[in-house]
Enzyme design. Structure first.
Site, PDB file in Angstrom:
ATOM      1  N   ARG A 283      -5.513   7.811  -8.644  1.00 41.96           N
ATOM      2  CA  ARG A 283      -4.261   8.246  -8.018  1.00 41.96           C
ATOM      3  C   ARG A 283      -3.516   7.065  -7.388  1.00 41.96           C
ATOM      4  O   ARG A 283      -2.289   7.066  -7.297  1.00 41.96           O
ATOM      5  CB  ARG A 283      -4.501   9.370  -7.008  1.00 41.96           C
ATOM      6  CG  ARG A 283      -3.251  10.189  -6.750  1.00 41.96           C
ATOM      7  CD  ARG A 283      -3.493  11.361  -5.825  1.00 41.96           C
ATOM      8  NE  ARG A 283      -3.688  12.631  -6.500  1.00 41.96           N
ATOM      9  CZ  ARG A 283      -2.704  13.395  -6.990  1.00 41.96           C
ATOM     10  NH1 ARG A 283      -1.457  13.013  -6.901  1.00 41.96           N
ATOM     11  NH2 ARG A 283      -2.991  14.538  -7.582  1.00 41.96           N
TER      12      ARG A 283
ATOM     13  N   GLU B 110       0.011  17.352   0.904  1.00 39.92           N
ATOM     14  CA  GLU B 110      -0.170  15.911   1.042  1.00 39.92           C
ATOM     15  C   GLU B 110       1.105  15.086   1.148  1.00 39.92           C
ATOM     16  O   GLU B 110       1.140  14.108   1.897  1.00 39.92           O
ATOM     17  CB  GLU B 110      -1.007  15.391  -0.142  1.00 39.92           C
ATOM     18  CG  GLU B 110      -2.421  15.928  -0.130  1.00 39.92           C
ATOM     19  CD  GLU B 110      -3.160  15.600  -1.417  1.00 39.92           C
ATOM     20  OE1 GLU B 110      -2.816  16.169  -2.464  1.00 39.92           O
ATOM     21  OE2 GLU B 110      -4.065  14.764  -1.377  1.00 39.92           O
TER      22      GLU B 110
HETATM   23  N1  LUZ Z   1      -8.955  15.660  -5.590  1.00 39.39           N
HETATM   24  C1  LUZ Z   1      -9.274  15.485  -6.877  1.00 39.39           C
HETATM   25  C2  LUZ Z   1      -7.735  15.396  -5.131  1.00 39.39           C
HETATM   26  O1  LUZ Z   1     -10.416  15.714  -7.245  1.00 39.39           O
HETATM   27  N2  LUZ Z   1      -8.336  15.078  -7.731  1.00 39.39           N
HETATM   28  C3  LUZ Z   1      -7.081  14.800  -7.358  1.00 39.39           C
HETATM   29  O2  LUZ Z   1      -6.250  14.430  -8.164  1.00 39.39           O
HETATM   30  C4  LUZ Z   1      -6.756  14.947  -6.001  1.00 39.39           C
HETATM   31  N3  LUZ Z   1      -5.542  14.646  -5.557  1.00 39.39           N
HETATM   32  C5  LUZ Z   1      -5.273  14.772  -4.275  1.00 39.39           C
HETATM   33  C6  LUZ Z   1      -6.258  15.212  -3.417  1.00 39.39           C
HETATM   34  N4  LUZ Z   1      -7.459  15.527  -3.832  1.00 39.39           N
HETATM   35 MO1  MOS Z   2      -7.703  16.458  -0.720  1.00 38.42          MO
HETATM   36  S1  MOS Z   2      -7.425  14.523  -0.318  1.00 38.42           S
HETATM   37  O1  MOS Z   2      -6.434  17.232  -1.266  1.00 38.42           O
HETATM   38  O2  MOS Z   2      -9.166  17.061  -0.533  1.00 38.42           O
END
Ligand code: LUZ
Ligand code: MOS
Length: 755
Positions: free
Chosen positions: A304, A705
């Site tokens: 990400r 987020e």
């Molecule tokens: N968790 C995950 C996340 O496993 N994959 C993601 O792309 C993600 N993005 C934001 C927060 N948690």
């Molecule tokens: Mo998250 S960083 O969306 O658990």
């Protein structure tokens, strides 16, 4: 509609893990964790601890009937250290006693001899030595190598952002109960009930159908319980497995801070190239992610970072490489934004650097390069962009020019107080970057009295997802919200859940709820048509009444439900949703990974006390793209909370490990999070109504987020204020910009700083 939990929260009646009534015979577990960051266990002496009052048993790696393994993405994380320890805080033994106090007393009697091995805490050092969690990855668009040759201005530098403690109000924990035939019920404070179920299944060697994970709600998660709730659940489940008794472990704050991973610190290099019109032609970035001692979610977080390395800008030539570096810190993990903020901090630093050198305001570069409709992100997805709309609206409605004039005027009149102002645009992709995770299910039951029960894979953690789910059911059925109850999240009702994460929980589970409710509603309409002797097409349900061609009939919701039951029509449905249109090819590093993007722009102003280095944020003014918000109160709360948490990360929250890998900022006395005195004096949020069709639930865009990243602007507002005090200040791109760092920076041209 208000958050359905608000009343219970205020009265203290909401049930968290620690509020579950304790069953007779319950034992209490506490982990004994490694005092050393890296070493070989030479001797573990449990004799005195076992004899300690109230101790029932002490578990070590040898007691694990299945695999001693809880790694989610990569199997590189033992639940309990066996021969080696890899970080301070790694569980070495699990003491189970008649009470929590007695378990903690016994812990102090454990003696461990560890022969130390070299400790690495710095990601660049780990990378140099080849300690990588996964192969590095590179995202590329255009020809950056050539493009730099066409640039009039090229700047290179380094930008570092630090970790962040999740500081959920409710610490981690689990409570496990023995059930019939060796099954175990697991209450866990987790964002990922299935992750807990999977981890326990592996550790105990039991099939997943023997493990019922149940979650009523969390007192905050922020990513910290996406993967890291597994440890406590697996430890308690291990004890329950052997002892056939309920076992509970609720971590103390200092244990939690010491033993769990945090937001990943990153150290990064950038190179930015602009043409004479300030268009960014080329950008290169190398990210060194401090992953800690095990993979946990680091490879996904790293991914990400790459996705968001150009934030809200269109740059035609980009090369971004990321290394996930193995160090001897607790495994770092998901944290609101999930690597995105770290990537964005670097491009914002590069732009600020260029602006400094060119003697212009960074916003001139930012504005000129905002991504437009039809532009391509480095990973191949074409933008449906609201970036310009947000920015321009923010400039206008908050009167940026007037704000700038006021800041300039203030600064010309004041010697020891200086103000700064910065803009922060954000573009955040919504969907798990792993396409397969973008699926969800909902189970909806309508009872014969007309009341409705909804279960989904969504975990309520204060973000209000249950309220949104309830709204979906109420809207589809057109019944009063009081007729609906949203259940706890339970792996026996809803299987194979993705964690509540990636801002996508309401979208995914809301859509699944919509699908289930619509299926029931369609059957009900058929029943109504039969009851009222008319066609299905002419039936509608509105406000708990059945209408025929818009005319209110004699049939109400309850009668309709009873009629369906008498006709033996199913009043239950299990809905499944999988986000359409998304895909990503990790070989080419191209695709369309996100259902959509959330855009926004923030203007942040700050005042520094230049004698003390302390500061106050005067205002945060935001235009945020909510799509068509389905719950304005909740969404406003998410944006306000995100901004404050982002500002905390960028300014006052300082995670400090010493060179031996020991957490020094290990309590709330040494780790400062924003409180009521340090939040911005004003947060104004403008809801940009976008009518573009999107894949969100009821077109209400994900909100968890994205707002956190507005907080990055706080760092740059502080820089502007520092420049106003001392144009020669040597201000580096190192966050957090604590008051200490502000003070040192303000006088950096006079000081010789020795680090
Ligand atoms: N968790 C995950 C996340 O496993 N994959 C993601 O792309 C993600 N993005 C934001 C927060 N948690
Ligand atoms: Mo998250 S960083 O969306 O658990």
């Amino acid at each position: 509609m208000k958050n359905i939990d608000s009343k219970n929260h205020l009265r203290g009646e909401s049930i968290y893990l620690d509020d579950i009534p304790i069953l007779a015979g319950t034992l209490f577990g506490v982990a004994f964790d490694s005092p050393v960051a890296h070493g070989e266990i030479k001797k573990l002496d449990l004799t005195a601890a076992i004899q300690s009052e109230g101790v029932v048993r002490i578990f070590t790696a040898k007691d694990i009937p299945g695999e001693n393994q809880i790694g989610g993405i990569i199997p590189d994380e033992p639940l309990i250290a066996d021969h080696e320890v890899h970080f301070c805080g790694m569980p070495v033994a699990f003491v189970v006693a008649e009470s929590d106090e007695l378990a903690r007393m016994a812990i102090r009697k454990i003696k461990v001899e560890i022969s130390p091995l070299p400790v690495i805490t710095d990601p660049r050092e780990a990378q140099k030595k080849g300690h990588l969690i996964v192969q590095p990855r590179t995202f590329k668009i255009g020809e950056p190598e050539n493009a730099f040759k066409d640039c009039v201005h090229v700047f290179e530098g380094k930008a570092d952002s630090n970790g962040q403690e999740h500081l959920y109000i409710e610490t981690q924990g689990a409570y496990t109960l023995p059930m019939e035939n060796g099954a175990i019920k697991i209450y866990s404070s987790t964002q990922g009930p299935t992750a807990v179920q999977r981890a326990c299944s592996k550790v105990l060697g039991l099939p997943m159908h023997m493990l019922e994970v149940d979650v009523t709600r969390l007192g905050g998660g922020f990513g910290g319980k996406e993967d890291q709730a597994n440890t406590w659940a697996a430890l308690c489940a291990l004890a329950t497995y052997h002892l056939k008794r309920p076992v509970k472990y609720s971590l103390h704050r200092m244990e939690d801070m010491r033993m769990t991973g945090k937001r990943h610190p990153y150290s990064s290099d950038y190179k930015i190239g602009l043409d004479k019109d300030l268009k960014i032609l080329a950008y290169e970035a190398t990210f060194y992610q401090n992953a800690g001692a095990a993979a946990d979610l680091s490879p996904a977080v790293m991914e990400r970072t790459l996705f968001h390395c150009t934030n809200s800008y269109f740059i035609p030539n980009v090369k971004a490489t990321a290394y996930s570096c193995r160090t001897n810190l607790p495994p770092n993990t998901a944290f609101r934004g999930f690597g995105g903020p770290q990537g964005m901090f670097v491009i914002e630093s590069a732009i600020a650097h260029a602006a400094d050198e060119l003697g212009i305001n960074a916003s001139e570069i930012q504005k000129r390069n905002l991504i437009r409709n039809g532009d391509e992100f480095p990973y191949g997805q074409i933008a449906v962009s609201e970036a310009n709309e947000c920015w321009e609206k923010a400039e206008k409605i908050f009167d940026l020019q007037k704000m700038r004039n006021e800041v300039a005027q203030f600064n010309s009149k004041n010697q020891l107080y200086k103000k700064g102002i910065a803009l922060m645009p954000v573009a955040f992709g919504i969907s798990f970057t792993k396409t397969l995770m973008n699926q969800a299910r909902a189970l909806v039951h309508v009872y014969t009295d007309g009341s409705v029960n909804v279960s989904t894979g969504a975990v309520e953690m204060g973000q209000g997802v249950n309220t949104k789910i309830l709204q979906v059911a109420a809207q589809i059925f057109s019944i009063d919200p009081s007729m609906i109850r949203v259940n706890s999240t339970n792996t026996f009702r809803i299987a194979n859940t993705s964690p509540s994460a990636a801002s996508a929980t309401a979208d995914l589970n809301g859509r699944a709820t919509q699908i289930a409710c619509e299926a029931i509603l369609n059957r009900l309409k058929e029943v109504a048509a039969m009851e009222l002797n008319t066609t299905v097409d002419s039936i509608s349900v509105n406000n708990q009444c059945v209408f025929v061609k818009g005319e209110k009939s004699s049939l109400d919701w309850r009668q309709l439900i009873m009629a369906a039951y008498l006709r033996r029509v199913s009043l239950s449905e299990h809905g499944h949703y999988a986000t359409p249109e998304i895909s990503f090819d990790a070989k080419k590093e191209k695709g369309h990974p996100f259902a959509y993007h959330v855009y926004g722009s923030a203007i942040i102003t700050v005042t520094i006390d230049c004698l003390r280095g302390t500061y106050e944020f005067d205002s945060v003014n935001v235009v945020h793209d909510f799509g068509a918000s389905m719950n304005v109160i909740i969404d406003r709360g998410q944006v306000e909370g995100g901004i404050v948490q982002g500002i905390g990360w960028m300014t006052m929250e300082e995670v400090i490990y010493d060179k031996d890998g020991r957490l020094r900022s290990n309590a709330l006395s040494t780790y400062k999070v924003p409180d009521v005195y340090s939040v911005p004096k004003e947060i104004n949020i403008d809801f940009l109504q976008t009518n573009v069709d999107n894949l969100a639930i009821f077109r209400s865009k994900a909100v968890g987020e994205p707002p956190l990243m507005y907080g990055i602007g706080a760092f740059f507002a502080l820089r502007e204020a520092m420049k106003a005090f001392n144009p020669n200040a040597k201000s580096t791109f190192e966050s957090p910009m604590t008051p200490e760092r502000v003070l040192m920076t303000l006088h950096s041209d006079e000081l010789i700083i020795n680090n």
